[in-house]
Motif scaffolding. Structure first.
Motif, PDB file in Angstrom:
ATOM      1  N   ILE A 171       0.862  -1.177   0.000  1.00  0.00           N
ATOM      2  CA  ILE A 171       0.000   0.000   0.000  1.00  0.00           C
ATOM      3  C   ILE A 171       0.902   1.231   0.000  1.00  0.00           C
ATOM      4  N   SER A 172       0.474   2.302  -0.652  1.00  0.00           N
ATOM      5  CA  SER A 172       1.245   3.549  -0.672  1.00  0.00           C
ATOM      6  C   SER A 172       0.747   4.486   0.420  1.00  0.00           C
ATOM      7  N   ASN A 173       1.684   5.164   1.069  1.00  0.00           N
ATOM      8  CA  ASN A 173       1.300   6.215   2.008  1.00  0.00           C
ATOM      9  C   ASN A 173       2.206   7.421   1.841  1.00  0.00           C
ATOM     10  N   ILE A 174       1.660   8.597   2.158  1.00  0.00           N
ATOM     11  CA  ILE A 174       2.422   9.828   2.024  1.00  0.00           C
ATOM     12  C   ILE A 174       2.518  10.541   3.362  1.00  0.00           C
ATOM     13  N   THR A 175       3.615  11.270   3.510  1.00  0.00           N
ATOM     14  CA  THR A 175       3.799  12.215   4.604  1.00  0.00           C
ATOM     15  C   THR A 175       4.039  13.573   3.976  1.00  0.00           C
ATOM     16  N   VAL A 176       3.304  14.572   4.420  1.00  0.00           N
ATOM     17  CA  VAL A 176       3.405  15.919   3.865  1.00  0.00           C
ATOM     18  C   VAL A 176       4.090  16.814   4.886  1.00  0.00           C
ATOM     19  N   GLY A 185      -0.527  12.949   6.870  1.00  0.00           N
ATOM     20  CA  GLY A 185      -0.091  11.669   6.339  1.00  0.00           C
ATOM     21  C   GLY A 185      -1.259  10.718   6.222  1.00  0.00           C
ATOM     22  N   PHE A 186      -1.297   9.954   5.145  1.00  0.00           N
ATOM     23  CA  PHE A 186      -2.378   8.970   4.990  1.00  0.00           C
ATOM     24  C   PHE A 186      -2.026   7.994   3.876  1.00  0.00           C
ATOM     25  N   ASP A 187      -2.751   6.890   3.839  1.00  0.00           N
ATOM     26  CA  ASP A 187      -2.598   5.906   2.764  1.00  0.00           C
ATOM     27  C   ASP A 187      -3.312   6.431   1.521  1.00  0.00           C
ATOM     28  N   THR A 188      -2.598   6.485   0.405  1.00  0.00           N
ATOM     29  CA  THR A 188      -3.214   6.977  -0.830  1.00  0.00           C
ATOM     30  C   THR A 188      -3.911   5.867  -1.603  1.00  0.00           C
ATOM     31  N   GLY A 189      -3.558   4.605  -1.327  1.00  0.00           N
ATOM     32  CA  GLY A 189      -4.183   3.490  -2.044  1.00  0.00           C
ATOM     33  C   GLY A 189      -3.170   2.410  -2.359  1.00  0.00           C
ATOM     34  N   PRO A 190      -3.411   1.630  -3.385  1.00  0.00           N
ATOM     35  CA  PRO A 190      -2.504   0.520  -3.693  1.00  0.00           C
ATOM     36  C   PRO A 190      -1.136   1.009  -4.139  1.00  0.00           C
ATOM     37  N   GLY A 191      -0.116   0.287  -3.703  1.00  0.00           N
ATOM     38  CA  GLY A 191       1.240   0.510  -4.186  1.00  0.00           C
ATOM     39  C   GLY A 191       1.605  -0.620  -5.125  1.00  0.00           C
TER      40      GLY A 191
END
Length: 371
Positions: A171-176, A185-191
């Motif tokens: 799964i993809s997640n981002i930190t801003v 920060g949150f999971d953006t969806g499938p990686g």
């Protein structure tokens, strides 16, 4: 003098193996020293894959897999310690994420479940172990995920630029990290999870090395838009997800009424991974004005040249880099994060970010298992 060495252990939704990182944490300085990946035995990987796909098992199966994973983690850590000739007495703690088998933060009774008995790790390594790192955040109303943004803040903050750290695992997640703004920060969806499942289904390969198969396909724009209509992508943060939603059954359901060649589906899934993140950046984030924007990519997806190429193309005004270009191994960022989380727990320091997980309180995450 307190011990400054910590070991982090991570096995994620990609089920590709056990990542171990050795980190020196002295005051505010976090230094990566060494990392190794130990593949799962095939029968363990298949047992985990089936459990994640079916979301059901007997209590006997669950208990035995929990025990076996604890042994595997411990054996891998001991091999790592022996390889690098480490003095166990100088290691402050082991931070072990465990293997997530179900994550359900939005139900009537929210819970998350990771297995891999930390008692066995502490007993077999002789080192204090910190585990069960998500449930305290959930006890305070949080999603229990993502946990790495606090660590990203510690090592990647920059006062003169907007930085988004994108971890592409299963799964993809981002930190801003945007100056003068709360951390997001949150999971953006499938990686990689759908990419790996699709190539396994059609070519019996565990992953698409260097995107060789995806590069032979053509993006199906109609299918891409259909996939992007998934409600999760349009939910506000805080939010987190996993294989419970994004799995091969989800994809097969979405493919009803579509008949693209399998290689075109693979190319479209790469574009889904990229576009889900860009859509989140464009529609859900407000970045500090008049500062350069930088995307730092880590995790397994950082090794996929097609993913990097598509981000560079679609974010043409951004600097798109992997963390390797900052001399931090992109393969071990998450394992480093769990070493840091162990450090925080041992020193009783808050290690969640309420604006990220939605918890009502910043607390020190994890349960300590003495050796």
């Amino acid at each position: 003098m307190q011990n400054s060495l910590y070991i982090g252990v991570m096995s994620g939704t990609s089920l590709d193996g056990i990542d171990i990182a050795l980190v020196d944490i002295t005051d505010d300085n976090i230094t990566f020293i060494a990392g190794e990946c130990y593949p799962f035995p095939n029968e363990v990987k298949m047992a985990l894959w089936q459990l994640c796909q079916q979301s059901s098992c007997t209590l006997l199966q669950l208990g035995e897999l929990d025990h076996r994973l604890g042994q595997l983690y411990a054996d891998s850590i001991n091999n790592f310690i022996n390889k690098y000739h480490l003095d166990r007495q100088k290691i402050g703690a082991i931070g072990c994420h465990g293997q997530t088998i179900y994550h359900s933060p939005n139900g009537e009774y929210p819970f998350t479940m990771q297995i891999g008995d930390a008692n066995i790790i502490a007993a077999k390594t002789g080192i204090t172990t910190v585990a069960d790192l998500r449930r305290k955040d959930m006890a305070y109303g949080g999603q229990g995920a993502p946990l790495v943004p606090a660590f990203h803040q510690a090592i990647f903050s920059a006062p003169d630029k907007n930085r988004i750290i994108l971890n592409i695992g299963g799964i993809s997640n981002i930190t801003v990290l945007s100056p003068n703004q709360p951390i997001i920060g949150f999971d953006t969806g499938p990686g990689n999870v759908l990419l790996d499942s699709w190539i396994m289904r059609h070519l019996n390969q565990p992953y698409d090395k260097d995107a060789q198969w995806a590069k032979t396909g053509i993006i199906n724009q109609s299918l891409l838009q259909h996939l992007l209509n998934e409600p999760y992508f349009h939910m506000p943060y805080p939010k987190s997800t996993g294989r419970e939603l994004f799995n091969i059954d989800w994809l097969l359901q979405k493919l009803i009424n579509y008949t693209p060649a399998p290689k075109d589906v693979q190319a479209t899934l790469v574009e889904l991974t990229v576009n889900a993140t860009i859509q989140a950046i464009n529609k859900q984030l407000t970045l500090s004005d008049n500062l350069p924007n930088e995307l730092l990519i880590c995790g397994g997806g950082a090794k996929n040249p097609l993913i990097i190429e598509r981000f560079s193309k679609l974010l043409e005004d951004w600097s798109v880099l992997t963390t390797d270009q900052l001399n931090i191994d992109s393969s071990f960022i998450e394992a480093m994060a769990f070493a840091w989380l162990a450090y925080c727990r041992i020193h009783n320091l808050p290690s969640n970010i309420t604006t990220v997980t939605g918890a009502t309180k910043a607390i020190s995450l994890g349960v300590i298992y003495p050796n």
